[in-house]
Design a protein around this motif. Structure first.
Motif, PDB file in Angstrom:
ATOM      1  N   ALA A 225      56.247 -11.464 -28.360  1.00  0.00           N
ATOM      2  CA  ALA A 225      55.748 -11.448 -29.600  1.00  0.00           C
ATOM      3  C   ALA A 225      55.488 -12.528 -30.315  1.00  0.00           C
ATOM      4  O   ALA A 225      54.454 -12.671 -31.008  1.00  0.00           O
ATOM      5  N   THR A 226      56.394 -13.707 -30.047  1.00  0.00           N
ATOM      6  CA  THR A 226      56.096 -14.971 -30.526  1.00  0.00           C
ATOM      7  C   THR A 226      55.403 -16.141 -29.746  1.00  0.00           C
ATOM      8  O   THR A 226      55.368 -17.381 -29.969  1.00  0.00           O
ATOM      9  N   ALA A 227      54.872 -15.537 -28.418  1.00  0.00           N
ATOM     10  CA  ALA A 227      54.475 -16.709 -27.414  1.00  0.00           C
ATOM     11  C   ALA A 227      53.018 -16.861 -27.647  1.00  0.00           C
ATOM     12  O   ALA A 227      52.322 -15.764 -27.950  1.00  0.00           O
ATOM     13  N   PRO A 228      52.487 -17.879 -27.338  1.00  0.00           N
ATOM     14  CA  PRO A 228      51.046 -18.242 -27.440  1.00  0.00           C
ATOM     15  C   PRO A 228      50.337 -17.084 -26.328  1.00  0.00           C
ATOM     16  O   PRO A 228      51.018 -17.139 -25.102  1.00  0.00           O
ATOM     17  N   ALA A 229      49.198 -16.740 -26.624  1.00  0.00           N
ATOM     18  CA  ALA A 229      48.636 -15.561 -25.790  1.00  0.00           C
ATOM     19  C   ALA A 229      47.320 -16.138 -24.939  1.00  0.00           C
ATOM     20  O   ALA A 229      47.105 -17.276 -25.298  1.00  0.00           O
ATOM     21  N   ASP A 230      46.996 -15.524 -23.867  1.00  0.00           N
ATOM     22  CA  ASP A 230      45.856 -15.857 -23.026  1.00  0.00           C
ATOM     23  C   ASP A 230      45.893 -17.305 -22.765  1.00  0.00           C
ATOM     24  O   ASP A 230      44.999 -18.187 -22.856  1.00  0.00           O
ATOM     25  N   PHE A 231      47.090 -17.738 -22.217  1.00  0.00           N
ATOM     26  CA  PHE A 231      47.229 -19.075 -22.040  1.00  0.00           C
ATOM     27  C   PHE A 231      46.473 -19.395 -20.640  1.00  0.00           C
ATOM     28  O   PHE A 231      46.629 -18.705 -19.766  1.00  0.00           O
ATOM     29  N   ARG A 232      45.715 -20.421 -20.751  1.00  0.00           N
ATOM     30  CA  ARG A 232      45.006 -20.990 -19.351  1.00  0.00           C
ATOM     31  C   ARG A 232      45.191 -22.466 -19.130  1.00  0.00           C
ATOM     32  O   ARG A 232      45.528 -23.260 -20.244  1.00  0.00           O
ATOM     33  N   ALA A 233      45.414 -22.791 -17.722  1.00  0.00           N
ATOM     34  CA  ALA A 233      45.760 -24.239 -17.612  1.00  0.00           C
ATOM     35  C   ALA A 233      44.728 -24.396 -16.242  1.00  0.00           C
ATOM     36  O   ALA A 233      44.733 -23.864 -15.349  1.00  0.00           O
ATOM     37  N   THR A 234      43.996 -25.713 -16.355  1.00  0.00           N
ATOM     38  CA  THR A 234      43.140 -26.066 -15.263  1.00  0.00           C
ATOM     39  C   THR A 234      43.317 -27.582 -15.037  1.00  0.00           C
ATOM     40  O   THR A 234      43.759 -28.333 -16.068  1.00  0.00           O
ATOM     41  N   THR A 235      43.139 -28.193 -14.002  1.00  0.00           N
ATOM     42  CA  THR A 235      42.900 -29.741 -13.782  1.00  0.00           C
ATOM     43  C   THR A 235      41.615 -30.081 -13.475  1.00  0.00           C
ATOM     44  O   THR A 235      40.743 -29.516 -13.104  1.00  0.00           O
ATOM     45  N   ARG A 236      41.378 -31.363 -13.924  1.00  0.00           N
ATOM     46  CA  ARG A 236      39.901 -32.093 -13.997  1.00  0.00           C
ATOM     47  C   ARG A 236      40.229 -33.375 -13.633  1.00  0.00           C
ATOM     48  O   ARG A 236      41.104 -34.110 -14.001  1.00  0.00           O
ATOM     49  N   LEU A 237      39.292 -33.848 -12.843  1.00  0.00           N
ATOM     50  CA  LEU A 237      39.276 -35.479 -12.373  1.00  0.00           C
ATOM     51  C   LEU A 237      38.458 -36.234 -13.639  1.00  0.00           C
ATOM     52  O   LEU A 237      37.049 -35.777 -13.837  1.00  0.00           O
ATOM     53  N   GLY A 238      38.979 -37.065 -14.263  1.00  0.00           N
ATOM     54  CA  GLY A 238      38.151 -37.721 -15.284  1.00  0.00           C
ATOM     55  C   GLY A 238      37.408 -38.944 -14.687  1.00  0.00           C
ATOM     56  O   GLY A 238      37.509 -39.313 -13.782  1.00  0.00           O
ATOM     57  N   GLY A 239      36.433 -39.511 -15.459  1.00  0.00           N
ATOM     58  CA  GLY A 239      35.571 -40.534 -15.132  1.00  0.00           C
ATOM     59  C   GLY A 239      36.435 -41.869 -14.878  1.00  0.00           C
ATOM     60  O   GLY A 239      36.002 -42.608 -14.280  1.00  0.00           O
ATOM     61  N   ASP A 240      37.818 -41.862 -15.103  1.00  0.00           N
ATOM     62  CA  ASP A 240      38.674 -43.173 -14.893  1.00  0.00           C
ATOM     63  C   ASP A 240      39.555 -42.925 -13.482  1.00  0.00           C
ATOM     64  O   ASP A 240      40.009 -43.770 -13.155  1.00  0.00           O
ATOM     65  N   GLY A 241      38.993 -41.911 -12.578  1.00  0.00           N
ATOM     66  CA  GLY A 241      39.601 -41.488 -11.475  1.00  0.00           C
ATOM     67  C   GLY A 241      41.037 -41.020 -11.427  1.00  0.00           C
ATOM     68  O   GLY A 241      41.541 -40.592 -10.407  1.00  0.00           O
ATOM     69  N   ALA A 242      41.384 -40.502 -12.660  1.00  0.00           N
ATOM     70  CA  ALA A 242      42.667 -39.933 -12.982  1.00  0.00           C
ATOM     71  C   ALA A 242      42.482 -38.356 -13.250  1.00  0.00           C
ATOM     72  O   ALA A 242      41.612 -38.033 -13.455  1.00  0.00           O
ATOM     73  N   TYR A 243      43.538 -37.642 -12.851  1.00  0.00           N
ATOM     74  CA  TYR A 243      43.572 -36.142 -12.995  1.00  0.00           C
ATOM     75  C   TYR A 243      44.388 -35.807 -14.375  1.00  0.00           C
ATOM     76  O   TYR A 243      45.055 -36.372 -14.669  1.00  0.00           O
ATOM     77  N   TYR A 244      43.498 -34.682 -15.175  1.00  0.00           N
ATOM     78  CA  TYR A 244      44.027 -34.331 -16.567  1.00  0.00           C
ATOM     79  C   TYR A 244      44.303 -32.852 -16.378  1.00  0.00           C
ATOM     80  O   TYR A 244      43.533 -32.161 -15.779  1.00  0.00           O
ATOM     81  N   LEU A 245      45.347 -32.467 -17.203  1.00  0.00           N
ATOM     82  CA  LEU A 245      45.522 -31.007 -17.398  1.00  0.00           C
ATOM     83  C   LEU A 245      44.908 -30.531 -18.587  1.00  0.00           C
ATOM     84  O   LEU A 245      45.285 -30.861 -19.789  1.00  0.00           O
ATOM     85  N   ASP A 246      44.124 -29.542 -18.480  1.00  0.00           N
ATOM     86  CA  ASP A 246      43.508 -29.071 -19.733  1.00  0.00           C
ATOM     87  C   ASP A 246      44.205 -27.611 -19.924  1.00  0.00           C
ATOM     88  O   ASP A 246      44.272 -26.557 -19.060  1.00  0.00           O
ATOM     89  N   LEU A 247      44.581 -27.423 -21.327  1.00  0.00           N
ATOM     90  CA  LEU A 247      45.359 -26.201 -21.728  1.00  0.00           C
ATOM     91  C   LEU A 247      44.467 -25.606 -22.787  1.00  0.00           C
ATOM     92  O   LEU A 247      43.872 -26.028 -23.604  1.00  0.00           O
ATOM     93  N   ALA A 248      44.341 -24.240 -22.821  1.00  0.00           N
ATOM     94  CA  ALA A 248      43.830 -23.377 -23.897  1.00  0.00           C
ATOM     95  C   ALA A 248      44.727 -22.292 -24.253  1.00  0.00           C
ATOM     96  O   ALA A 248      45.258 -21.610 -23.269  1.00  0.00           O
ATOM     97  N   TRP A 249      44.882 -21.925 -25.521  1.00  0.00           N
ATOM     98  CA  TRP A 249      45.811 -20.731 -25.663  1.00  0.00           C
ATOM     99  C   TRP A 249      45.084 -20.012 -27.161  1.00  0.00           C
ATOM    100  O   TRP A 249      44.479 -20.767 -27.994  1.00  0.00           O
ATOM    101  N   VAL A 250      45.854 -18.879 -27.408  1.00  0.00           N
ATOM    102  CA  VAL A 250      45.595 -18.230 -28.716  1.00  0.00           C
ATOM    103  C   VAL A 250      47.163 -18.451 -29.505  1.00  0.00           C
ATOM    104  O   VAL A 250      48.025 -17.981 -28.843  1.00  0.00           O
ATOM    105  N   PRO A 251      46.925 -18.999 -30.756  1.00  0.00           N
ATOM    106  CA  PRO A 251      48.324 -19.161 -31.377  1.00  0.00           C
ATOM    107  C   PRO A 251      48.711 -17.912 -31.758  1.00  0.00           C
ATOM    108  O   PRO A 251      48.294 -16.810 -31.828  1.00  0.00           O
ATOM    109  N   PRO A 252      50.329 -17.888 -31.664  1.00  0.00           N
ATOM    110  CA  PRO A 252      50.953 -16.553 -32.057  1.00  0.00           C
ATOM    111  C   PRO A 252      50.702 -16.159 -33.569  1.00  0.00           C
ATOM    112  O   PRO A 252      50.550 -17.046 -34.544  1.00  0.00           O
ATOM    113  N   ALA A 253      50.682 -14.633 -33.955  1.00  0.00           N
ATOM    114  CA  ALA A 253      50.592 -14.326 -35.332  1.00  0.00           C
ATOM    115  C   ALA A 253      51.800 -14.580 -35.994  1.00  0.00           C
ATOM    116  O   ALA A 253      52.909 -14.121 -35.640  1.00  0.00           O
TER     117      ALA A 253
END
Length: 328
Positions: A225-253
């Protein structure tokens, strides 16, 4: 909106504060004053009152009380176990500025919060008519530490300015007159509670209480009930040649503002982030550096610090691999 990453070794304070120290218990700083309160809001409760709320401040020594200021003048002392107050005896049709400071059990006073502003509405001449009682109060337990309430709107010969939420005989929260729902947090597991709602107009006329609803929080909390919802995580290659972790979520009510999150990587707390300005109520996003090696797998979860100062439940765990195609 600006998102500021805060490594765990650094002071998890508000944005643009350069000083650092080793973190104490629960994120506080040993030997230092408490941080400035965050998530501060102010909303008119009537023509002569304003409801001020803020998030609980973690402190190594514990918070003894909060000091509420109107402009430069201290007007209220609030026990450290509370994080809201009704400021009364104000003037109608008047703008006000409020800040909040925390004082720990050693007597050290922390810095002021950001300023929040509220304007009291005009009071109607000879308005002695109270709003009708709110109807159809319903609710449910949202985990072991929170309940969700909703009700049907009251009517008034002018306007409903706010709704007061009572737990037993005590007022515990207030929301604007255009809202007919609230989430009450900071409750205890396995406990019986009763709630009522009353409507208030600009002249401070208070409606009769609506029907009482009785709810019981479960004895254990799975954190959902107090956890962030619809949590998503992906990686991508940045322009500097390094990998980044992209996160997205819906805050808890919650019944306040969530400003701080902690990211767990491979089972360990990896970094914290604090939203400056106005934190998102809808979908939130965050990215951070992983490294330059392809083919590395990571498990990631996220949790929120709730307005009552406790940590909410962990989100669902996601697994990502640098250099691998994103899952459909």
């Amino acid at each position: 909106m600006r998102v500021v990453p805060v490594p765990l070794r650094l002071c998890a304070v508000l944005v643009l504060v350069p000083s650092c120290a080793w973190a104490g218990p629960d994120g506080g700083e040993s030997g230092r004053p408490p941080a400035a309160p965050v998530g501060v809001t102010a909303a008119a409760g009537s023509a002569t009152s304003v409801h001020v709320m803020w998030n609980a401040v973690p402190s190594a020594e514990g918070v003894d009380r909060y000091e509420v200021y109107r402009g430069p003048t201290k007007i209220e002392d609030v026990p450290g176990s509370q994080h809201m107050v009704d400021v009364t005896r104000l003037k109608p049709s008047t703008p006000y500025v409020f800040t909040v400071r925390a004082r720990d059990t050693q007597g050290r006073l922390g810095p002021p919060s950001r300023e929040v502003r509220a304007t009291t509405p005009a009071v109607a001449v000879a308005d002695r008519s109270a709003p009708t009682r709110p109807g159809d109060l319903t609710g449910r337990a949202a985990g072991s530490r929170a309940v969700q309430l909703s009700w049907s709107a009251s009517t008034d010969d002018r306007d409903v300015v706010s709704y007061d939420i009572h737990q037993g005989g005590s007022k515990i929260h207030s929301v604007g007159g255009d809202q007919t729902a609230a989430v009450v947090t900071g409750l205890r597991p396995g406990t019986h509670y009763s709630f009522t709602v009353r409507a208030r107009d600009a002249a401070d006329n208070l409606s009769p209480a609506g029907a009482t609803i009785r709810l019981t929080t479960p004895g254990s909390d799975d954190g959902r009930a107090t956890a962030p919802a619809d949590f998503r995580a992906t990686t991508r290659l940045g322009g500097d040649g390094a990998y980044y972790l992209d996160l997205a979520w819906v805050p808890p009510a919650t019944d306040g503002v969530v400003t701080e999150y902690r990211v767990h990587l491979d089972g360990t707390a990896a970094t914290s982030l604090v939203f400056g300005g106005t934190p998102p109520r809808g979908r939130a996003t965050y990215s951070f550096y992983l490294g330059r090696e392809a083919g590395e797998s990571h498990r990631v979860r996220i949790r929120a610090r709730l307005p009552d100062g406790t940590w909410g439940g962990l989100s669902e765990e996601r697994t990502v691999t640098t250099g691998a195609p994103a899952a459909p």
